[in-house]
Design a protein around this motif. Structure first.
Motif, short mmCIF file in Angstrom:
data_model
loop_
_atom_site.label_atom_id
_atom_site.label_comp_id
_atom_site.label_asym_id
_atom_site.label_seq_id
_atom_site.Cartn_x
_atom_site.Cartn_y
_atom_site.Cartn_z
N VAL A 200 -47.78 -36.53 -69.94
CA VAL A 200 -48.98 -36.79 -69.14
C VAL A 200 -49.14 -35.68 -68.11
O VAL A 200 -48.19 -35.34 -67.40
N ASN A 204 -51.90 -37.50 -60.12
CA ASN A 204 -51.90 -38.37 -58.95
C ASN A 204 -51.66 -37.63 -57.64
O ASN A 204 -52.18 -38.04 -56.60
N THR A 249 -46.27 -42.28 -55.82
CA THR A 249 -47.04 -42.81 -56.94
C THR A 249 -46.13 -42.88 -58.15
O THR A 249 -45.38 -41.95 -58.43
N GLY A 250 -46.22 -44.01 -58.86
CA GLY A 250 -45.38 -44.21 -60.03
C GLY A 250 -44.07 -44.90 -59.66
O GLY A 250 -43.66 -44.92 -58.49
N PRO A 280 -56.91 -53.89 -60.19
CA PRO A 280 -55.64 -53.20 -60.45
C PRO A 280 -54.89 -52.92 -59.15
O PRO A 280 -55.49 -52.94 -58.08
N ASN A 300 -50.44 -45.56 -62.61
CA ASN A 300 -51.72 -45.44 -63.30
C ASN A 300 -52.80 -45.05 -62.30
O ASN A 300 -52.92 -45.67 -61.23
N PRO A 301 -53.60 -44.02 -62.60
CA PRO A 301 -54.53 -43.51 -61.59
C PRO A 301 -55.59 -44.51 -61.13
O PRO A 301 -55.97 -44.52 -59.96
N ALA A 370 -56.23 -50.11 -65.38
CA ALA A 370 -55.31 -49.48 -64.44
C ALA A 370 -55.12 -48.00 -64.75
O ALA A 370 -54.90 -47.19 -63.85
N GLY A 371 -55.19 -47.64 -66.06
CA GLY A 371 -54.94 -46.26 -66.43
C GLY A 371 -56.18 -45.39 -66.46
O GLY A 371 -56.09 -44.20 -66.76
N GLN A 372 -57.33 -45.96 -66.18
CA GLN A 372 -58.58 -45.19 -66.26
C GLN A 372 -58.88 -44.52 -64.93
O GLN A 372 -58.67 -45.10 -63.86
#
Length: 414
Positions: A200, A204, A249-250, A280, A300-301, A370-372
């Motif tokens: 990926v 972020n 983040t993450g 989210p 997830n961004p 959440a990932g969009q």
């Protein structure tokens, strides 16, 4: 934790920064730490609003093109210069915009309504003017002692202009919070480097740093860590003492590789929020690590954006001495939505549209995941689907938190 209670608890992670007096341009974008009272009048004296002629208004009575009032020219006054003498009956002074009004004059005739004689000794006035015509009176905009701006006012360009016009060269403001952003994840690859399909591109750090800057922060450090306890511990230990707010983040959930909360706990962090009934952004957490506030965002961004908005953004503003108050409007849902009953959903509103026969606008929603990340581009706000229900029908009215034109209240007044 329910969203409202979690937001309130998270605010205890930070206190407003001590005020600092900064030069005006450095104060741009900051928030005033105290109210501003006018120290002088604006304008400071009666002055001309036009290029023209300072006159005694009564001497123009009945003047027109056929029978002009002829006045003797006795002075020329420019902006920034004082008149050499007062006007006597039958006299006029050439004046320019911003020039102080000659004593004895009570009006200005704009230059296109008058013409000097060929020998330049007199001026013929072709109009009748009333006292006060084309004048700016001393203090007509602001009188000394007028309260201009309250504590918590954001110092934008117009506020800077007013402060400068009062002769101020500094402003007492709250300094910007210093922020570090740490992205975690074995799957991350720096943009610009080759990436395999299972990897990926790490977005972020850029996303969260930009969100922080939009909230007035000074982002001083950007870092990345693998999903490794020792590596993350070293990063956090190094960065935390250097900043006011540390954002990760993450690694925020409960998987084997989700190590952020585990590492923070071992470092002695005190968690104020750990998981929120929000989608989210459910894994978000807020803690204190020494004197530093820590916000743990999902990886997830889409989830990171919502969690930042609801938790990191309020902390950054509180450091600056204010609480953001967004405008809320009622709007009808453009489509039905099903959700988990126990969670509050914040759904991206792409547009608010008028429809015939409806007093309320209709909220056009975007797909939520959440990932969009594209879902939040040019968004108008969040449609709030509160906890306690699972199904919302098309056309049902809900609250929409609007992003544009929020108000800011000083922390002490909130």
């Amino acid at each position: 934790t329910p969203l409202p209670a979690a937001r309130l608890a998270a605010l205890d992670a930070i206190v407003p920064a001590a005020p600092a007096r900064l030069p005006l341009m450095e104060a741009h974008g900051r928030f005033l730490a105290g109210g501003i009272v006018a120290s002088r009048a604006l304008p400071g004296c009666d002055n001309s609003a036009m290029d023209g002629w300072a006159v005694r208004a009564e001497e123009t009575r009945g003047a027109n093109r056929d029978r002009p009032a002829r006045l003797r020219i006795v002075d020329t006054v420019y902006a920034g210069h004082l008149p050499r003498r007062a006007l006597q009956p039958g006299e006029a002074a050439r004046v320019f915009t911003g020039a102080p009004l000659s004593p004895g004059a009570d009006a200005v005739v704009r230059q296109e309504a008058a013409r000097p004689t060929d020998d330049g000794t007199h001026v013929d006035v072709f109009v009748c003017v009333d006292p006060g015509h084309d004048l700016r009176r001393a203090g007509e905009e602001v009188m000394p002692g007028t309260a201009l701006f309250p504590a918590g006012q954001r110092v934008d360009a117009t506020v800077l202009g007013v402060l400068a016009s009062l002769g101020e060269d500094t402003a007492l403001v709250r300094p910007a919070p210093r922020v570090a952003v740490v992205a975690t994840g074995d799957e991350l690859v720096a943009p610009g480097q080759p990436a395999a399909p299972h990897q990926v591109f790490e977005s972020n750090r850029v996303l969260v740093a930009a969100l922080a800057r939009e909230a007035g922060a000074d982002v001083t450090h950007l870092a990345r860590s693998r999903d490794d306890d020792a590596e993350l511990h070293a990063q956090l230990e190094k960065l935390a003492p250097q900043v006011d707010v540390l954002i990760t983040t993450g690694g925020a959930s409960v998987g084997d590789k989700d190590c952020v909360k585990r590492v923070l706990t071992r470092m002695g962090a005190r968690f104020l929020v750990d998981g929120v009934a929000l989608k989210p952004g459910k894994p978000v957490a807020v803690a204190r690590l020494g004197s530093t506030a820590v916000v743990v965002l999902p990886g997830n961004p889409g989830a990171a954006t919502v969690a930042f908005d609801q938790f990191a953004r309020p902390l950054l503003f509180k450091h600056q001495g204010v609480l953001e108050q967004r405008r809320v409007t009622r709007a009808r849902l453009s489509e039905p939505r099903h959700k988990q009953a126990g969670l509050t959903y914040l759904v991206t509103v792409a547009a608010l549209e008028a429809r015939e026969g409806s007093a309320e606008p209709w909220a056009r929603l975007r797909p939520q995941g959440a990932g969009q990340i594209l879902q939040n581009v040019a968004a108008r706000g969040w449609a709030v689907l509160p906890a306690g229900r699972a199904d919302f029908a098309e056309g049902e009215s809900v609250d929409v938190q609007l992003f544009e034109q929020p108000d800011f209240l000083p922390v002490e007044a909130a």
